[in-house]
Scaffold this motif. Structure first.
Motif, PDB file in Angstrom:
ATOM      1  N   MET A   1      44.409  31.751  43.130  1.00 57.91           N
ATOM      2  CA  MET A   1      43.592  32.945  42.870  1.00 57.91           C
ATOM      3  C   MET A   1      43.630  33.857  44.094  1.00 57.91           C
ATOM      4  O   MET A   1      43.474  33.411  45.225  1.00 57.91           O
ATOM      5  CB  MET A   1      42.153  32.539  42.563  1.00 57.91           C
ATOM      6  CG  MET A   1      41.231  33.728  42.256  1.00 57.91           C
ATOM      7  SD  MET A   1      41.654  34.540  40.679  1.00 57.91           S
ATOM      8  CE  MET A   1      41.147  33.300  39.507  1.00 57.91           C
ATOM      9  N   GLY A   2      43.886  35.143  43.882  1.00 59.85           N
ATOM     10  CA  GLY A   2      43.913  36.093  44.972  1.00 59.85           C
ATOM     11  C   GLY A   2      42.524  36.444  45.456  1.00 59.85           C
ATOM     12  O   GLY A   2      41.507  35.965  44.952  1.00 59.85           O
ATOM     13  N   THR A   3      42.472  37.324  46.449  1.00 61.63           N
ATOM     14  CA  THR A   3      41.185  37.719  47.035  1.00 61.63           C
ATOM     15  C   THR A   3      40.734  39.091  46.556  1.00 61.63           C
ATOM     16  O   THR A   3      39.697  39.573  46.985  1.00 61.63           O
ATOM     17  CB  THR A   3      41.296  37.736  48.570  1.00 61.63           C
ATOM     18  OG1 THR A   3      42.319  38.671  48.958  1.00 61.63           O
ATOM     19  CG2 THR A   3      41.631  36.350  49.101  1.00 61.63           C
ATOM     20  N   ARG A   4      41.503  39.731  45.680  1.00 63.95           N
ATOM     21  CA  ARG A   4      41.154  41.073  45.233  1.00 63.95           C
ATOM     22  C   ARG A   4      40.060  41.021  44.162  1.00 63.95           C
ATOM     23  O   ARG A   4      40.018  40.126  43.337  1.00 63.95           O
ATOM     24  CB  ARG A   4      42.372  41.787  44.663  1.00 63.95           C
ATOM     25  CG  ARG A   4      43.608  41.788  45.557  1.00 63.95           C
ATOM     26  CD  ARG A   4      44.768  42.478  44.855  1.00 63.95           C
ATOM     27  NE  ARG A   4      46.037  42.222  45.522  1.00 63.95           N
ATOM     28  CZ  ARG A   4      46.872  41.249  45.187  1.00 63.95           C
ATOM     29  NH1 ARG A   4      46.569  40.439  44.163  1.00 63.95           N
ATOM     30  NH2 ARG A   4      48.008  41.075  45.835  1.00 63.95           N
ATOM     31  N   ALA A   5      39.217  42.033  44.181  1.00 64.96           N
ATOM     32  CA  ALA A   5      38.212  42.203  43.132  1.00 64.96           C
ATOM     33  C   ALA A   5      38.793  43.057  42.010  1.00 64.96           C
ATOM     34  O   ALA A   5      39.882  43.641  42.135  1.00 64.96           O
ATOM     35  CB  ALA A   5      36.972  42.868  43.702  1.00 64.96           C
ATOM     36  N   VAL A   6      38.075  43.136  40.895  1.00 63.92           N
ATOM     37  CA  VAL A   6      38.338  44.110  39.836  1.00 63.92           C
ATOM     38  C   VAL A   6      37.218  45.131  39.876  1.00 63.92           C
ATOM     39  O   VAL A   6      36.039  44.771  39.977  1.00 63.92           O
ATOM     40  CB  VAL A   6      38.415  43.438  38.448  1.00 63.92           C
ATOM     41  CG1 VAL A   6      38.395  44.482  37.331  1.00 63.92           C
ATOM     42  CG2 VAL A   6      39.669  42.583  38.347  1.00 63.92           C
ATOM     43  N   HIS A   7      37.600  46.409  39.817  1.00 67.47           N
ATOM     44  CA  HIS A   7      36.608  47.481  39.814  1.00 67.47           C
ATOM     45  C   HIS A   7      36.751  48.292  38.534  1.00 67.47           C
ATOM     46  O   HIS A   7      37.846  48.750  38.199  1.00 67.47           O
ATOM     47  CB  HIS A   7      36.813  48.404  41.024  1.00 67.47           C
ATOM     48  CG  HIS A   7      35.809  49.517  41.097  1.00 67.47           C
ATOM     49  ND1 HIS A   7      34.486  49.301  41.391  1.00 67.47           N
ATOM     50  CD2 HIS A   7      35.932  50.859  40.892  1.00 67.47           C
ATOM     51  CE1 HIS A   7      33.834  50.449  41.384  1.00 67.47           C
ATOM     52  NE2 HIS A   7      34.690  51.405  41.079  1.00 67.47           N
ATOM     53  N   ASP A  26      32.514  39.935  30.137  1.00 65.45           N
ATOM     54  CA  ASP A  26      33.350  38.974  29.426  1.00 65.45           C
ATOM     55  C   ASP A  26      34.785  39.009  29.943  1.00 65.45           C
ATOM     56  O   ASP A  26      35.473  37.981  30.004  1.00 65.45           O
ATOM     57  CB  ASP A  26      33.358  39.267  27.921  1.00 65.45           C
ATOM     58  CG  ASP A  26      32.046  38.901  27.236  1.00 65.45           C
ATOM     59  OD1 ASP A  26      31.240  38.170  27.841  1.00 65.45           O
ATOM     60  OD2 ASP A  26      31.825  39.376  26.100  1.00 65.45           O
ATOM     61  N   SER A  27      35.240  40.196  30.331  1.00 61.51           N
ATOM     62  CA  SER A  27      36.609  40.348  30.792  1.00 61.51           C
ATOM     63  C   SER A  27      36.788  39.875  32.232  1.00 61.51           C
ATOM     64  O   SER A  27      37.627  39.024  32.516  1.00 61.51           O
ATOM     65  CB  SER A  27      37.047  41.811  30.673  1.00 61.51           C
ATOM     66  OG  SER A  27      38.321  41.988  31.250  1.00 61.51           O
ATOM     67  N   ALA A  28      36.005  40.441  33.160  1.00 67.13           N
ATOM     68  CA  ALA A  28      36.265  40.231  34.584  1.00 67.13           C
ATOM     69  C   ALA A  28      35.259  39.324  35.278  1.00 67.13           C
ATOM     70  O   ALA A  28      35.584  38.742  36.312  1.00 67.13           O
ATOM     71  CB  ALA A  28      36.324  41.580  35.298  1.00 67.13           C
ATOM     72  N   GLY A  29      34.021  39.254  34.762  1.00 68.03           N
ATOM     73  CA  GLY A  29      33.024  38.327  35.272  1.00 68.03           C
ATOM     74  C   GLY A  29      32.964  38.211  36.783  1.00 68.03           C
ATOM     75  O   GLY A  29      32.612  39.158  37.482  1.00 68.03           O
ATOM     76  N   PRO A  30      33.336  37.043  37.347  1.00 68.15           N
ATOM     77  CA  PRO A  30      33.204  36.810  38.788  1.00 68.15           C
ATOM     78  C   PRO A  30      34.081  37.695  39.657  1.00 68.15           C
ATOM     79  O   PRO A  30      33.880  37.746  40.879  1.00 68.15           O
ATOM     80  CB  PRO A  30      33.619  35.329  38.929  1.00 68.15           C
ATOM     81  CG  PRO A  30      33.460  34.739  37.582  1.00 68.15           C
ATOM     82  CD  PRO A  30      33.752  35.836  36.610  1.00 68.15           C
ATOM     83  N   THR A  34      30.597  45.089  41.343  1.00 69.12           N
ATOM     84  CA  THR A  34      29.607  45.990  40.746  1.00 69.12           C
ATOM     85  C   THR A  34      29.857  46.073  39.243  1.00 69.12           C
ATOM     86  O   THR A  34      30.997  45.930  38.783  1.00 69.12           O
ATOM     87  CB  THR A  34      29.690  47.402  41.359  1.00 69.12           C
ATOM     88  OG1 THR A  34      30.996  47.947  41.133  1.00 69.12           O
ATOM     89  CG2 THR A  34      29.400  47.372  42.853  1.00 69.12           C
ATOM     90  N   LEU A  35      28.786  46.322  38.498  1.00 65.76           N
ATOM     91  CA  LEU A  35      28.889  46.428  37.042  1.00 65.76           C
ATOM     92  C   LEU A  35      28.363  47.790  36.605  1.00 65.76           C
ATOM     93  O   LEU A  35      27.172  48.077  36.752  1.00 65.76           O
ATOM     94  CB  LEU A  35      28.078  45.324  36.366  1.00 65.76           C
ATOM     95  CG  LEU A  35      28.062  45.329  34.829  1.00 65.76           C
ATOM     96  CD1 LEU A  35      29.465  45.106  34.268  1.00 65.76           C
ATOM     97  CD2 LEU A  35      27.096  44.283  34.296  1.00 65.76           C
ATOM     98  N   ARG A 338      44.833  43.522  32.163  1.00 60.83           N
ATOM     99  CA  ARG A 338      45.868  43.811  33.175  1.00 60.83           C
ATOM    100  C   ARG A 338      45.261  43.818  34.571  1.00 60.83           C
ATOM    101  O   ARG A 338      45.855  43.284  35.525  1.00 60.83           O
ATOM    102  CB  ARG A 338      46.529  45.150  32.855  1.00 60.83           C
ATOM    103  CG  ARG A 338      47.510  45.674  33.896  1.00 60.83           C
ATOM    104  CD  ARG A 338      48.741  44.813  34.080  1.00 60.83           C
ATOM    105  NE  ARG A 338      49.540  44.676  32.878  1.00 60.83           N
ATOM    106  CZ  ARG A 338      50.434  45.582  32.449  1.00 60.83           C
ATOM    107  NH1 ARG A 338      50.622  46.696  33.133  1.00 60.83           N
ATOM    108  NH2 ARG A 338      51.137  45.366  31.362  1.00 60.83           N
ATOM    109  N   ALA A 339      44.086  44.404  34.731  1.00 61.04           N
ATOM    110  CA  ALA A 339      43.421  44.425  36.041  1.00 61.04           C
ATOM    111  C   ALA A 339      43.130  43.008  36.514  1.00 61.04           C
ATOM    112  O   ALA A 339      43.362  42.671  37.696  1.00 61.04           O
ATOM    113  CB  ALA A 339      42.128  45.231  35.967  1.00 61.04           C
TER     114      ALA A 339
END
Length: 346
Positions: A1-7, A26-30, A34-35, A338-339
Motif C-alpha cells: 500500500m502506498g502513502t498517498r491519500a485520495v482527495h 464506500d469508495s475511498a474510506g481510509p 477530508t470528506l 481509478r484514484a
C-alpha cells in the motif's frame, strides 16, 4: 500500500448529502483525509445556484442576460436599484450547507471508525465569486462584499464544527486568468493580487480555522475554461498563496489540476518540469489532480510518475482535476476507483 491519500474535490452526483458522503466513503474510506459534503444542492452548476439565491434574496439583479451554456455565455449581475453591494445583503449558503452536513458527517465518521477524518466545506474564493457574478468590470467594486459574506459564513462554520472542518477555498477565476495570460501570468498575479487575495480570506477568518486551496480551471459541462501550456502558472499561483499565507493559520493542502475538463493530462515530461519549483513549506500537502477517464490505468500511472519525478518526491494525494458533480454517476464511480488504484501504486 502506498502513502498517498485520495482527495475528492467536492461536488458529487447524488440525490442527498448522506448519499454523496456514503458513496465517497464506500469508495475511498481510509484513504480520505477530508470528506466533502457532495454539494448536492449545487453539484451540477457550481456557482450558478448561489448566484440565483442572491437574486431571490434581492441582493443581485440581471445586468446582461446570458444562457449559461458556457461560462462565457453567462448572465452578468449587479446590485439592484443602483445600490452598492454589501456583505450583509447576501446569504451565500455555506453555513446552511454545513449545518445539514455536520450531523451526517459525525454519524458516518463514528460508524466507519475514522476518528481523524475531517469534514470539507468548499467555497469559491471571493475573487471568483465577484468575477463570475458581476463580470470583470465588477470585480474590484464588489469583491469586498463577497469577502465579508464569505468570512461571516466561515466564522459560523468554525463556531459550529471547530477543528472538525476544513474550508476549501476554490480559485477558478485566478488560475484561469493566469493560464490565459501565460507567460505574463506573474505580472497578472501581482497586478490583481490573486495569491494574496486567497490568503487574505484566511487572515480575516477566526484563528484556528483549517484551510485547503483548490486551484481550478473550471468544468462546466465537463469543459474547462482554459488549458495550461505547462504547469508554470499553477506553480506560480500555489507559491504566491503560500508566500502570502498568514503564519498563524493552517494551510493543510493545495490541489492542482493537470487535466482540463475533457482534456486528459499531458504525457510530456516538459509539461511537469516547473513542479521542481513548487515550494509549499512544512505541513502543506500537495494533491495532484490527474485522475481522468480517457487514459488507461498504465498511462495514468506514467503521468503520476512524471509528476513525482518533477516534484522530486511522491505526491501527498491523488484527485481528479475538479469535482465529480458534472459527470454521470457511473463515470464518477469509475474515477473514484481509478484514484484508489493510483494512490496505492508503488
Amino acid at each position: 500500500m502506498g502513502t498517498r491519500a485520495v482527495h475528492f474535490v467536492g461536488s458529487f452526483p447524488a440525490e442527498s448529502t448522506d448519499a454523496a458522503m456514503r458513496a465517497m466513503l464506500d469508495s475511498a474510506g481510509p484513504l480520505l483525509r477530508t470528506l466533502p459534503t457532495g454539494e448536492t444542492r449545487r453539484y451540477e452548476f457550481y456557482i450558478r445556484p448561489i448566484i440565483e439565491d442572491l437574486v431571490a434574496q434581492g441582493a443581485l439583479e440581471s445586468k446582461k442576460p446570458g444562457q449559461w451554456n458556457t461560462s462565457r455565455d453567462r448572465t452578468i449581475y449587479r446590485a439592484p436599484g443602483g445600490k452598492r453591494l454589501s456583505g450583509d445583503m447576501m446569504d451565500l449558503g455555506y453555513l446552511r450547507e454545513a449545518k445539514e452536513a455536520i450531523p451526517v458527517f459525525e454519524a458516518l465518521r463514528a460508524a466507519r471508525e475514522l476518528p481523524d477524518l475531517t469534514l470539507q466545506i468548499g467555497m469559491p474564493t471571493t475573487f471568483t465569486m465577484a468575477f463570475i457574478a458581476t463580470g470583470a468590470s465588477g470585480v474590484l467594486r464588489n469583491k469586498k462584499a463577497f469577502t465579508d459574506a464569505t468570512v461571516r459564513d466561515i466564522s459560523g462554520i468554525r463556531e459550529l464544527a471547530g477543528d472538525d472542518v476544513v474550508i476549501q477555498l476554490e480559485a477558478t477565476a485566478e488560475l484561469v486568468l493566469m493560464a490565459k495570460t501565460q507567460p505574463l501570468h506573474g505580472l497578472v498575479d501581482r497586478m490583481l493580487g490573486l495569491g494574496s487575495g486567497i490568503a487574505e480570506l484566511a487572515s480575516l477568518s477566526p484563528a484556528g480555522t483549517r484551510f485547503g486551496v483548490h486551484l481550478c480551471l473550471g468544468s462546466m459541462n465537463n469543459k474547462a475554461r482554459a488549458t495550461l501550456r505547462n504547469a508554470r502558472p499553477l506553480v506560480h499561483l500555489a507559491n504566491s498563496v503560500v508566500r502570502h499565507w498568514p503564519s498563524d493559520r493552517a494551510l493543510e493542502y493545495i490541489h492542482g489540476p493537470f487535466a482540463a475538463g475533457d482534456i486528459p493530462p499531458s504525457a510530456k515530461p516538459e509539461f511537469y518540469a516547473p513542479l521542481t519549483g513548487l515550494s509549499l513549506g512544512a505541513g502543506t500537502h500537495f494533491y495532484a489532480g490527474l485522475v481522468h477517464d480517457s487514459p488507461t490505468e498504465a498511462e495514468q500511472f506514467h503521468t503520476l510518475q512524471l509528476i513525482e519525478q518533477a516534484l522530486g518526491r511522491p505526491v501527498d494525494g491523488v484527485a481528479t482535476a475538479c469535482g465529480l458533480g458534472r459527470r454521470p454517476r457511473p463515470v464518477a464511480d469509475a474515477l473514484m476507483e481509478r484514484a484508489n488504484t493510483l494512490a496505492a501504486k508503488g
